[in-house]
Design a protein around this motif. Sequence first.
Motif, short mmCIF file in Angstrom:
data_model
loop_
_atom_site.label_atom_id
_atom_site.label_comp_id
_atom_site.label_asym_id
_atom_site.label_seq_id
_atom_site.Cartn_x
_atom_site.Cartn_y
_atom_site.Cartn_z
N THR A 151 0.83 -1.21 0.00
CA THR A 151 0.00 0.00 0.00
C THR A 151 0.87 1.26 0.00
OG1 THR A 151 -1.86 -1.10 1.05
CG2 THR A 151 -1.73 1.28 1.36
N THR A 152 1.96 1.25 0.76
CA THR A 152 2.78 2.46 0.85
C THR A 152 3.78 2.58 -0.30
OG1 THR A 152 4.36 1.35 2.31
CG2 THR A 152 2.57 2.59 3.36
N SER A 153 3.71 1.66 -1.27
CA SER A 153 4.52 1.84 -2.49
C SER A 153 3.65 2.30 -3.64
CB SER A 153 5.20 0.51 -2.87
OG SER A 153 4.23 -0.41 -3.35
N CYS A 154 2.37 2.50 -3.36
CA CYS A 154 1.39 2.75 -4.43
C CYS A 154 1.20 4.26 -4.66
CB CYS A 154 0.06 2.10 -4.05
SG CYS A 154 -1.26 2.51 -5.20
N PRO A 155 1.49 4.78 -5.85
CA PRO A 155 1.31 6.22 -6.11
C PRO A 155 -0.14 6.67 -5.91
CG PRO A 155 2.58 5.19 -7.88
CD PRO A 155 2.07 4.07 -7.01
N SER A 156 -1.12 5.80 -6.17
CA SER A 156 -2.51 6.19 -5.96
C SER A 156 -2.78 6.43 -4.48
CB SER A 156 -3.46 5.11 -6.49
OG SER A 156 -3.32 4.98 -7.88
#
Length: 233
Positions: A151-156
């Motif tokens: 989740t914390t690697s996701c640009p969205s």
Amino acid sequence: MNIKVKIRRFNPEKDRKPYWAEYSLDAQPWDRVLDVLVNIKENQDGSLTFRRSCAHGICGSDAMVIDGRNRLACKALVKDLGKRIVVEPLRGLPVIKDLTVDMEPFWRQYRSIQPFLMNDDPPPYTERLQSPEARARFDETTKCILCAACTTSCPSFWADASYVGPAAIIQAHRFIFDDRDHGAQVRLAILAEGNGVWRCRTVYNCTEACPREIEVTRAIREVTRAIVTGEIR
Ligand code: FES
């Protein structure tokens, strides 16, 4: 060998903004980044703050950005990183102190998909039995350890933390495709909302970040397909 470790630090009680601190220490090639952080804390600066518990890649508490990529500190080896290592807190979540982030926004998204077995049938005398084939349908997503690396690697998610995020979708997948569970339509309806699966831009950061090697993006696509077709079996 001697290594240099650069750590992004921030103590909101005394720092006006984050800063980089550099440490020099001896390490073995087979040391993990977690060992290195413990070494620094014990021998150079006891105020260095980070989470860890199991130290064996199971609890998911020590996810952080290591050399620009989300990893578990207890699984990242010095020999794979070289003599200069850069460590930062996870992105997209508020920093509490140094490498410790506030996980509450992440847990809020996790709770939103109702991550528990829904089945009102009277419990059988023994277990609710399931065929190996039915179990295989969602086996991969049971490996998730909720470390938040995806989740914390996701640009969205960085752009808008109201996006439910890859980890919550993975957890939903684990129940949606479990034939003992009766809550699939509830979860699909939640994930069909504006902050659900449509925010995924298929960037694959989540799949690359997962320390359990779950094909996160593929699982998100499967949930999306189930929303569109209504088919879950
Ligand atoms: S400390 Fe438990 S996963 Fe690393």
